[in-house]
Design a protein around this motif. Sequence first.
Motif, PDB file in Angstrom:
ATOM      1  N   UNK A   1      48.787  32.224  46.745  1.00  0.00           N
ATOM      2  CA  UNK A   1      48.235  32.939  45.595  1.00  0.00           C
ATOM      3  C   UNK A   1      46.851  32.381  45.322  1.00  0.00           C
ATOM      4  N   UNK A   2      45.915  33.254  44.982  1.00  0.00           N
ATOM      5  CA  UNK A   2      44.520  32.846  44.804  1.00  0.00           C
ATOM      6  C   UNK A   2      43.926  33.504  43.571  1.00  0.00           C
ATOM      7  N   UNK A   3      43.184  32.740  42.806  1.00  0.00           N
ATOM      8  CA  UNK A   3      42.462  33.271  41.657  1.00  0.00           C
ATOM      9  C   UNK A   3      41.046  33.656  42.070  1.00  0.00           C
ATOM     10  N   UNK A   4      40.615  34.808  41.614  1.00  0.00           N
ATOM     11  CA  UNK A   4      39.223  35.219  41.746  1.00  0.00           C
ATOM     12  C   UNK A   4      38.676  35.258  40.327  1.00  0.00           C
ATOM     13  N   UNK A   5      37.897  34.257  39.958  1.00  0.00           N
ATOM     14  CA  UNK A   5      37.509  34.033  38.563  1.00  0.00           C
ATOM     15  C   UNK A   5      36.189  34.714  38.244  1.00  0.00           C
TER      16      UNK A   5
ATOM     17  N   UNK B   1      44.642  37.330  42.495  1.00  0.00           N
ATOM     18  CA  UNK B   1      44.689  37.757  41.100  1.00  0.00           C
ATOM     19  C   UNK B   1      43.302  37.558  40.512  1.00  0.00           C
ATOM     20  N   UNK B   2      42.765  38.573  39.870  1.00  0.00           N
ATOM     21  CA  UNK B   2      41.501  38.431  39.164  1.00  0.00           C
ATOM     22  C   UNK B   2      41.722  37.753  37.827  1.00  0.00           C
ATOM     23  N   UNK B   3      40.865  36.814  37.482  1.00  0.00           N
ATOM     24  CA  UNK B   3      40.989  36.073  36.222  1.00  0.00           C
ATOM     25  C   UNK B   3      39.730  36.279  35.388  1.00  0.00           C
ATOM     26  N   UNK B   4      39.900  36.819  34.187  1.00  0.00           N
ATOM     27  CA  UNK B   4      38.797  37.014  33.247  1.00  0.00           C
ATOM     28  C   UNK B   4      38.857  35.924  32.194  1.00  0.00           C
ATOM     29  N   UNK B   5      37.788  35.136  32.095  1.00  0.00           N
ATOM     30  CA  UNK B   5      37.756  34.025  31.144  1.00  0.00           C
ATOM     31  C   UNK B   5      36.341  33.861  30.589  1.00  0.00           C
TER      32      UNK B   5
ATOM     33  N   UNK C   1      33.910  32.657  40.920  1.00  0.00           N
ATOM     34  CA  UNK C   1      33.208  33.533  41.846  1.00  0.00           C
ATOM     35  C   UNK C   1      33.524  33.301  43.310  1.00  0.00           C
ATOM     36  N   UNK C   2      34.427  32.321  43.615  1.00  0.00           N
ATOM     37  CA  UNK C   2      34.760  32.097  45.014  1.00  0.00           C
ATOM     38  C   UNK C   2      36.038  32.829  45.357  1.00  0.00           C
TER      39      UNK C   2
ATOM     40  N   UNK D   1      42.298  42.887  44.452  1.00  0.00           N
ATOM     41  CA  UNK D   1      43.223  42.003  43.750  1.00  0.00           C
ATOM     42  C   UNK D   1      44.510  42.758  43.416  1.00  0.00           C
ATOM     43  N   UNK D   2      45.609  42.002  43.352  1.00  0.00           N
ATOM     44  CA  UNK D   2      46.899  42.611  43.026  1.00  0.00           C
ATOM     45  C   UNK D   2      47.038  42.892  41.544  1.00  0.00           C
ATOM     46  N   UNK D   3      46.330  42.145  40.725  1.00  0.00           N
ATOM     47  CA  UNK D   3      46.397  42.299  39.274  1.00  0.00           C
ATOM     48  C   UNK D   3      45.229  41.553  38.657  1.00  0.00           C
ATOM     49  N   UNK D   4      44.978  41.826  37.391  1.00  0.00           N
ATOM     50  CA  UNK D   4      43.973  41.110  36.610  1.00  0.00           C
ATOM     51  C   UNK D   4      44.693  40.378  35.484  1.00  0.00           C
ATOM     52  N   UNK D   5      44.208  39.193  35.147  1.00  0.00           N
ATOM     53  CA  UNK D   5      44.848  38.371  34.129  1.00  0.00           C
ATOM     54  C   UNK D   5      43.803  37.731  33.247  1.00  0.00           C
TER      55      UNK D   5
END
Length: 371
Positions: free
Chosen positions: A60-64, A20-24, A9-10, A86-90
């Motif tokens: 590069x930064x993750x948005x979790x 990059x958005x990260x879905x986990x 969330x940061x 975000x540039x992409x979601x992963x």
Amino acid sequence: MDAPPSPPGTERTDGSSVRIGALVPLTRPGWVEAGQHLLAGLELAVHEVNDAGGIGGRPLELVVRDTAADPQRAAAAVDELASLGVAAVAGEYHSVVARAAAARADALGLPFLCSSAVLDALTEQPTHWVARLAPAQSHGWQVYADFLLGAGHRRIAVATQPSVYWASGTRILREYLAPRGGAVVELDVRDLDPTAVCDELVDHGVTALLLLVGHPEPAVPLVKAVRRDRRLAEITIGAPAGQPEFPAWATLLGGDGAAVPFLRYLPERLGPLGARVGAALRERLGRAPSFVAFEGYDTVVVLADVLRAQVGADAARVGGPWSCVAVEGTRGQIRFSRTPGINVWQWTWAPTQVVDRDPAEPDRFRVLHAG
């Protein structure tokens, strides 16, 4: 030493980073261990990309975002991540959740690289916005069916729960085994407790039981019941979806959890990159990394390559880049193609193995079959 994981969330808001958005899945009912391994791989790769200069000089930064195995939550997260630029979601591990995320990303025109989910029908229609690293379920589960046939199993039971994923797996097994002399008996665990499942296995004369159910419930009670039933001493218990991969399986089942074959997506021997990354992941996780951690790392390797190629163009929207990918991942060269019957860009294929935990040493995995 690797930097500690950033809290979910940061995110920065000064525009200095490429995000990059990260879905986990990080909370229950999601498979938390899988989510932790996936996130560890994602974060390690981001750390290394930034050590190497980032994306055109930008970090590069993750948005979790935690999906908690909730499709609606995942779809909402995609909307939020898109609004953050975000540039992409992963990411994502659970197939039904990844399907919801893929549908939303496709509707928004936001690239989504799915790390781990295997359901063939990840999207309803062909899309150039979505790609996947994990093998499609039809590929992996046919490899598993070949293993069963090679081990002499022709009459196989599946313990199932209602789910698009489990129903798809049952169909794949039935359609693949039938013309090869195999048969599948379906046992719905909503109607049968573990003792009743054991009785059904005896009545049907099956030689293998596959667990197409959740973990730890009802998978763990089913394993314990079968292991303790003397009538079923020779039966093989299998778990193609990979429940025995993670330490909680061994913790909850001990020796009962050994010799349960499952699918994992690793080569028999890692190359230099895979070995180096595996050591770094072990340090980060405090235990041996699962194949899911390698999937997370490879996801960022692919996206970093795509984003670098877009520097000077539109790094915030990198739509349709998958056909140009050619990068070395931890498990081999990664390229994407259009595969018949699959609507997303697909790596065909990640190395696929059937392995189990060694009864003599449950923390060690034995490779039983490769496909």
